[in-house]
Design an enzyme around this catalytic site. Structure first.
Site, mmCIF file in Angstrom:
data_model
loop_
_atom_site.group_PDB
_atom_site.id
_atom_site.type_symbol
_atom_site.label_atom_id
_atom_site.label_comp_id
_atom_site.label_asym_id
_atom_site.label_seq_id
_atom_site.Cartn_x
_atom_site.Cartn_y
_atom_site.Cartn_z
ATOM 1 N N GLY A 93 1.168 -1.014 0.077
ATOM 2 C CA GLY A 93 0.195 -0.511 0.176
ATOM 3 C C GLY A 93 0.826 0.964 -0.170
ATOM 4 O O GLY A 93 2.090 1.420 0.891
ATOM 5 N N GLY A 129 6.764 -1.988 3.695
ATOM 6 C CA GLY A 129 6.280 -2.382 4.748
ATOM 7 C C GLY A 129 6.384 -3.681 5.256
ATOM 8 O O GLY A 129 7.102 -4.462 5.001
ATOM 9 N N ASN A 130 5.223 -4.564 6.017
ATOM 10 C CA ASN A 130 5.388 -5.200 6.473
ATOM 11 C C ASN A 130 5.832 -6.854 5.559
ATOM 12 O O ASN A 130 7.434 -7.466 5.151
ATOM 13 C CB ASN A 130 4.227 -5.740 7.453
ATOM 14 C CG ASN A 130 4.622 -5.810 8.860
ATOM 15 O OD1 ASN A 130 5.677 -6.153 9.472
ATOM 16 N ND2 ASN A 130 4.075 -4.788 9.952
ATOM 17 N N GLY A 131 4.820 -6.634 4.887
ATOM 18 C CA GLY A 131 4.944 -7.952 3.711
ATOM 19 C C GLY A 131 5.755 -7.941 3.125
ATOM 20 O O GLY A 131 6.806 -8.954 2.593
ATOM 21 N N ASP A 170 0.799 2.945 8.918
ATOM 22 C CA ASP A 170 0.336 1.978 10.097
ATOM 23 C C ASP A 170 1.195 2.124 11.120
ATOM 24 O O ASP A 170 0.626 1.675 12.185
ATOM 25 C CB ASP A 170 -0.024 0.708 10.197
ATOM 26 C CG ASP A 170 -1.221 0.505 8.723
ATOM 27 O OD1 ASP A 170 -1.796 1.398 8.939
ATOM 28 O OD2 ASP A 170 -1.448 -0.539 8.070
ATOM 29 N N GLU A 204 -9.316 0.213 12.359
ATOM 30 C CA GLU A 204 -10.420 -0.653 10.958
ATOM 31 C C GLU A 204 -10.400 -2.270 11.821
ATOM 32 O O GLU A 204 -11.291 -2.748 11.673
ATOM 33 C CB GLU A 204 -9.508 -0.803 9.688
ATOM 34 C CG GLU A 204 -9.575 0.461 9.364
ATOM 35 C CD GLU A 204 -8.829 0.097 8.014
ATOM 36 O OE1 GLU A 204 -9.249 0.758 7.030
ATOM 37 O OE2 GLU A 204 -7.438 -0.544 8.235
ATOM 38 N N ARG A 225 -23.132 8.172 13.516
ATOM 39 C CA ARG A 225 -23.234 8.232 12.534
ATOM 40 C C ARG A 225 -21.565 7.961 12.467
ATOM 41 O O ARG A 225 -20.992 7.714 13.416
ATOM 42 C CB ARG A 225 -23.563 9.581 12.583
ATOM 43 C CG ARG A 225 -24.453 10.332 12.122
ATOM 44 C CD ARG A 225 -25.325 10.245 11.002
ATOM 45 N NE ARG A 225 -26.571 10.297 10.269
ATOM 46 C CZ ARG A 225 -27.755 10.201 11.433
ATOM 47 N NH1 ARG A 225 -27.556 8.721 11.555
ATOM 48 N NH2 ARG A 225 -29.247 11.131 10.595
HETATM 49 O O1 F6P Z 1 -0.887 -0.048 3.789
HETATM 50 C C1 F6P Z 1 -1.178 0.218 4.521
HETATM 51 C C2 F6P Z 1 -3.115 0.351 5.068
HETATM 52 O O2 F6P Z 1 -3.357 1.454 4.370
HETATM 53 C C3 F6P Z 1 -3.909 -0.368 6.472
HETATM 54 O O3 F6P Z 1 -3.907 0.435 7.019
HETATM 55 C C4 F6P Z 1 -5.360 -0.570 5.248
HETATM 56 O O4 F6P Z 1 -5.773 -0.948 6.522
HETATM 57 C C5 F6P Z 1 -5.087 -1.392 4.113
HETATM 58 O O5 F6P Z 1 -3.253 -1.260 3.581
HETATM 59 C C6 F6P Z 1 -5.752 -1.301 3.686
HETATM 60 O O6 F6P Z 1 -5.706 -1.566 2.035
HETATM 61 P P1 F6P Z 1 -5.834 -1.599 0.561
HETATM 62 O O7 F6P Z 1 -5.001 -0.385 -0.044
HETATM 63 O O8 F6P Z 1 -5.040 -2.821 0.359
HETATM 64 O O9 F6P Z 1 -7.207 -1.420 0.984
#
Ligand code: F6P
Length: 357
Positions: free
Chosen positions: A11, A111-113, A136, A231, A275
């Site tokens: 991402g 990031g992590n992956g 994140d 989330e 809301r």
């Molecule tokens: O890159 C991290 C992140 O933005 C997370 O905070 C979020 O849950 C996820 O990516 C959303 O992923 P995508 O862009 O694949 O919908």
């Protein structure tokens, strides 16, 4: 002469361009001759040999630009060793493209992956340097990732806007902040935006405690309540489920996300209007904030130094206010989570913020 490959994977986030510019500027300023190969759309570009040659000019004027000039995509680590639909060995293909271009090093921003695959490529013998990006801030081995502060700003702006309308209408508002696994972003934006309740994955919530916190506010004369929900916020009951059962529950849930489920439960128990606002991907978009511009530039410059010194196999991170090099094998596969007994959580509770626990 150094031949450098570069890619941005996973991402996107703010300051990816600032970080790449930092790497290139520091190399150019060293008077080292460099050839830069930018792989397009993350690991995909490396697998399929999709790249463009870049010069210093390509990195001019991008310090403030959001997104990534190279494009990005998600290439899940768990299937990286599986052949693609045409039987191509993806790991072998990445190695071959690296060798074909006679690269000295591959600079990977992710990031992590992304770090799991970066470490695999290191194990396979490639020279790798990585830079920590993600809104994140959940990457192990660094106190901070670039993108995080910019996302905190955006999520905070959203909560600020919601505050005024919530007050006018005397409503309960939920703002859903990004972060499926960790709550750094929700916690920081929630505190900065004066949220009354903050729900994060690391602290499973009890809906009765959430309602209690709302009623306590109302009994003290506050007609509205702001709840910042990550989330990945999870109830105590759901946290007790097996991974498989929880996944099934999410798949069959009538709610688009956890915030809507929480909203329905609060509405049912209090009879008050609730809301939900989801800023979503706006949190990853737009121009990086000044902090991220400086931070990403510093990391990039230090990465340039490592390249010149021929020191490979590291992520350039940030620990105790120092830029540090962290061995990739230490970073890969680990998640940095908020500890429920962290000092910031204690202080938030002292301020009267409820975590629903
Ligand atoms: O890159 C991290 C992140 O933005 C997370 O905070 C979020 O849950 C996820 O990516 C959303 O992923 P995508 O862009 O694949 O919908």
């Amino acid at each position: 002469m150094k031949r450098i490959g570069m890619l941005t994977s996973g991402g996107d986030c703010q300051a990816l361009n600032a970080a790449m510019r930092g790497v290139v500027k520091s190399l150019i300023n060293s008077n080292e001759e460099v050839e830069i190969y930018g792989f397009l759309e993350g690991y995909k570009g490396l697998i399929y040999g999709n790249f463009k040659m870049l010069t210093g000019a390509d990195f001019a004027g991008i310090l403030t630009k959001g997104g990534t000039i190279l494009g990005s995509s998600r290439t899940p680590f768990k299937t990286i060793k599986d052949p693609d639909e045409n039987g191509l060995d993806k790991v072998e293909a990445m190695k071959q493209n690296y060798y074909k271009l006679r690269l000295d090093v591959l600079v990977i921003l992710g990031g992590n992956g992304t770090h799991k695959t970066a470490n695999l490529l290191r194990e396979e013998g490639l020279n790798i340097i990585t830079l920590p990006k993600t809104i994140d801030n959940d990457l192990w081995g660094t106190d901070m990732t670039f993108g995080f502060q910019s996302a905190v700003d955006i999520a905070t702006d959203c909560i600020d806007c919601i505050h005024t309308t919530a007050a006018s209408h005397g409503r309960i508002f939920i703002v859903e902040v990004m972060g499926h696994k960790v709550g750094y972003l929700t916690l920081n934006a929630g505190m900065a935006g004066g949220a009354d309740i903050i729900l994060i994955p690391e602290i499973p919530y009890d809906i009765d405690k959430v309602v209690e916190a709302i009623e306590k506010r109302h009994s003290r004369g506050s007609k509205f309540t702001i709840i910042a929900v990550a989330e990945g916020a999870i109830s105590k009951e759901d946290a007790a489920l097996s991974k498989k059962d929880y996944k099934k529950k999410l798949e069959t849930s009538p709610y688009p996300s956890v915030s809507y489920e929480i909203a329905a439960k609060i509405q049912e128990r209090t009879g008050q209007e609730v809301r939900v606002t989801v800023p979503g991907h706006t949190q990853r978009g737009g121009s990086p904030c000044p902090y991220d511009r400086v931070f990403a530039s510093r990391l990039g410059a230090e990465a340039g130094e490592l390249i010149l010194a021929g020191e490979y196999g590291f992520m350039v991170g940030y620990k105790n206010r120092e830029i540090v090099k962290v061995p990739l094998e230490d970073v890969a596969g680990k998640l940095k989570m908020l500890e429920p007994d962290a000092s910031i959580i204690k202080e938030a509770k002292l301020l009267g913020i409820s975590f629903g626990d």
